[in-house]
Enzyme design. Structure first.
Site, mmCIF file in Angstrom:
data_model
loop_
_atom_site.group_PDB
_atom_site.id
_atom_site.type_symbol
_atom_site.label_atom_id
_atom_site.label_comp_id
_atom_site.label_asym_id
_atom_site.label_seq_id
_atom_site.Cartn_x
_atom_site.Cartn_y
_atom_site.Cartn_z
ATOM 1 N N GLU A 1 0.680 -1.265 -0.117
ATOM 2 C CA GLU A 1 -0.107 0.037 -0.161
ATOM 3 C C GLU A 1 0.852 1.291 0.021
ATOM 4 O OE1 GLU A 1 -3.994 -1.009 2.161
ATOM 5 O OE2 GLU A 1 -2.189 -1.574 3.307
ATOM 6 N N CYS B 1 3.481 8.235 1.350
ATOM 7 C CA CYS B 1 3.998 7.307 2.440
ATOM 8 C C CYS B 1 4.050 5.943 1.537
ATOM 9 C CB CYS B 1 2.806 7.075 3.535
ATOM 10 S SG CYS B 1 3.457 5.801 4.501
ATOM 11 N N CYS C 1 6.745 -7.676 6.837
ATOM 12 C CA CYS C 1 7.705 -7.298 7.630
ATOM 13 C C CYS C 1 8.332 -8.396 8.304
ATOM 14 C CB CYS C 1 7.343 -5.981 8.205
ATOM 15 S SG CYS C 1 8.953 -5.198 8.876
ATOM 16 N N CYS D 1 6.572 -6.235 15.070
ATOM 17 C CA CYS D 1 6.398 -5.244 15.962
ATOM 18 C C CYS D 1 5.029 -5.543 16.558
ATOM 19 C CB CYS D 1 6.502 -3.780 16.005
ATOM 20 S SG CYS D 1 8.204 -3.266 15.468
ATOM 21 N N CYS E 1 1.853 -3.573 15.291
ATOM 22 C CA CYS E 1 1.715 -3.120 14.025
ATOM 23 C C CYS E 1 1.230 -4.227 12.982
ATOM 24 C CB CYS E 1 3.336 -2.793 13.266
ATOM 25 S SG CYS E 1 3.562 -2.883 11.502
ATOM 26 N N CYS F 1 -1.213 5.029 10.033
ATOM 27 C CA CYS F 1 0.026 4.125 10.365
ATOM 28 C C CYS F 1 -0.187 2.833 11.208
ATOM 29 C CB CYS F 1 0.920 4.818 11.547
ATOM 30 S SG CYS F 1 1.349 6.485 10.972
HETATM 31 N N1 SAH Z 1 9.563 -0.290 9.574
HETATM 32 C C1 SAH Z 1 9.562 1.156 9.538
HETATM 33 C C2 SAH Z 1 8.841 2.059 8.907
HETATM 34 C C3 SAH Z 1 7.225 1.555 8.535
HETATM 35 S S1 SAH Z 1 6.382 1.546 10.104
HETATM 36 C C4 SAH Z 1 9.540 1.601 11.084
HETATM 37 O O1 SAH Z 1 9.210 0.760 11.998
HETATM 38 O O2 SAH Z 1 10.092 2.530 11.588
HETATM 39 C C5 SAH Z 1 5.894 3.285 10.203
HETATM 40 C C6 SAH Z 1 5.645 3.931 11.549
HETATM 41 O O3 SAH Z 1 4.160 3.240 11.745
HETATM 42 C C7 SAH Z 1 6.387 3.341 12.555
HETATM 43 O O4 SAH Z 1 6.983 4.487 13.373
HETATM 44 C C8 SAH Z 1 5.783 2.366 13.307
HETATM 45 O O5 SAH Z 1 6.076 2.150 14.702
HETATM 46 C C9 SAH Z 1 4.168 2.984 13.308
HETATM 47 N N2 SAH Z 1 3.110 2.043 13.345
HETATM 48 C C10 SAH Z 1 3.244 0.833 13.287
HETATM 49 N N3 SAH Z 1 1.833 0.171 13.570
HETATM 50 C C11 SAH Z 1 1.179 1.130 14.032
HETATM 51 C C12 SAH Z 1 0.071 1.441 14.682
HETATM 52 N N4 SAH Z 1 -0.847 0.221 14.850
HETATM 53 N N5 SAH Z 1 -0.675 2.577 15.330
HETATM 54 C C13 SAH Z 1 0.326 3.639 15.149
HETATM 55 N N6 SAH Z 1 1.562 3.578 14.594
HETATM 56 C C14 SAH Z 1 2.044 2.391 14.127
HETATM 57 FE FE1 SF4 Z 2 8.002 -3.753 10.535
HETATM 58 FE FE2 SF4 Z 2 5.767 -2.562 11.214
HETATM 59 FE FE3 SF4 Z 2 7.596 -2.828 13.143
HETATM 60 FE FE4 SF4 Z 2 7.786 -1.132 11.074
HETATM 61 S S1 SF4 Z 2 6.677 -1.110 12.892
HETATM 62 S S2 SF4 Z 2 9.514 -2.453 11.655
HETATM 63 S S3 SF4 Z 2 6.694 -2.101 9.528
HETATM 64 S S4 SF4 Z 2 6.692 -4.530 12.053
#
Ligand code: SAH
Ligand code: SF4
Length: 382
Positions: free
Chosen positions: A91, A104, A111, A115, A118, A344
């Protein structure tokens, strides 16, 4: 073998032209046609010799990604779902604001970092995107928006690598894509307006500083290793002290004099006053004189499998105040595109659901597109 020209930065395209027995400067013309004018048909490229155009038709093509769906939010945010083959989809999200237009972009299908908060992380890793697949998101969005908004000049002024995937775990494909974005013959974006967001792949942060220093955002999310290990599993490999030292090293090359720390606010998990005070101490410990970081607090965008909740707005404000009172510039991110799941961490792309992809594509294609009536995407230079 034929090549997709979206896979090349300008240097790569120059080498490609040389291999065809052409002068390197032809690459500049070709590059401008593709990226500045959005051309994909060699016959359109009127200032290239007919013989070259015929040669190109045999050995090259310019192919973007197929769009599975497009959703337009009430606030003007647009989300595209692109098909990257074999049941994978990624996306990209366009966020119009008064003084900028931000895209974005995704760097991977899925990934591997995983996390907890996420939804991309919850799906697991499918594959790295190629340079051309990263660039295609910008190529498509920029030229689609120009047509749609009847604009001759640039619509997208900022790019953030904050879509699906960990960009620094796809380093070799990422860097040429960044170069296309920065190149004056490409999109001509300033280094300060292209941001790589990382969960903290320390060795690659050092390489990026040397190879292509753009603005850096680091997803911190916790003030101590025990909590960060739990939220961002990569922390076990590169703990906070190493990460912050890498941030300091990066600053010597960065186009901005600060790093942005992203901090996703999770109710009762990392959003207490004590966490904010710990962050202040952490930042002070690593500051080599003066301000060197900013905090961007992101309200958590919940999804069922996470088992986590969004912090209350008062809690986020109180947390922000502790950081601000300590002299740290802190912003709270506005959530955009909530109604179309474009915020995000909501970028799912259904990577895992390989068997269901056809049903999903069919479902997505039936979504009604709302016409865009007004955008203000005037680009002002910062
Ligand atoms: N992998 C990279 C970039 C993609 S994620 C990273 O982790 O930085 C982009 C941002 O979205 C990151 O700061 C991540 O922590 C945040 N993010 C991921 N899941 C989220 C969620 N459910 N709610 C709000 N922010 C989120
Ligand atoms: Fe991967 Fe999501 Fe963690 Fe970013 S926030 S590193 S996209 S798992």
């Amino acid at each position: 073998m034929t090549a997709n020209l979206l896979d090349y930065d300008l240097e790569g395209l120059a080498v490609f032209c040389e291999r065809l027995g052409e002068k390197r400067f032809r690459a500049v013309q070709l590059f401008r046609w593709i990226h500045q004018k959005g051309a994909s048909n060699f016959d359109e490229m009127s200032d290239l010799a007919k013989s070259l155009r015929e040669k190109l038709k045999v050995v090259a093509y310019v192919k973007a990604l197929d769009v599975i769906s497009q959703h337009i939010s009430a606030d003007g945010t647009i989300k595209w779902l692109f098909d990257v083959g074999a049941g994978d989809a990624v996306e990209a999200v366009f966020i119009p604001e008064d003084d900028r237009g931000t895209l974005c972009i995704s760097s991977q299908a899925g990934c591997a970092v995983g996390c907890r908060f996420c939804s991309t992380g919850h799906q697991g890793f499918s594959r790295n995107l190629k340079t051309g697949e990263i660039v295609a998101q910008l190529w498509f969005a920029e030229h689609f928006l120009r047509k749609h908004l009847h604009r001759d000049e640039r619509v997208i002024s900022n790019v953030v690598m904050m879509g699906m995937g960990e960009p620094l775990q796809n380093y070799s494909e990422l860097v040429p894509a960044l170069r296309v974005m920065l190149d004056d013959h490409g999109y001509g974006l300033s280094r300060r307006r292209v941001t790589v967001s990382t969960s903290g792949v320390v060795p690659m942060m050092d390489r990026l500083a040397q190879d292509c220093p753009v603005a850096l955002a680091v997803s911190l999310h916790a003030p101590d290793d025990a909590l960060r290990d739990n939220l961002v599993p990569l922390n076990k490999k590169y703990p906070i002290a190493e990460l912050l030292e890498a941030c300091n090293r990066y600053l010597a090359y960065a186009p901005r004099d600060f790093i942005t720390f992203e901090y996703c606010m999770l109710d009762g998990v990392n959003d207490q006053a004590e966490h904010a005070h710990q962050l202040v101490n952490l930042v002070r410990k690593y500051s080599s004189g003066g301000v060197w970081c900013k905090f961007n607090l992101i309200p958590f965008n919940p999804f069922p499998a996470s088992g986590l909740l969004r912090s209350a707005p008062e809690q986020v404000k109180a947390f922000a105040k502790i950081l601000s009172d300590a002299g740290i510039v802190t912003t709270i991110r506005k959530t955009r595109g909530d109604d179309i799941d474009a915020a995000c961490g909501q970028l799912a792309g259904d990577v895992k659901d390989r068997t269901g992809i056809n049903q999903r594509i069919a479902r997505q294609r039936t979504v009604m597109l709302k016409p865009v009536t007004s955008f203000n995407t005037d680009v002002k230079e910062a």
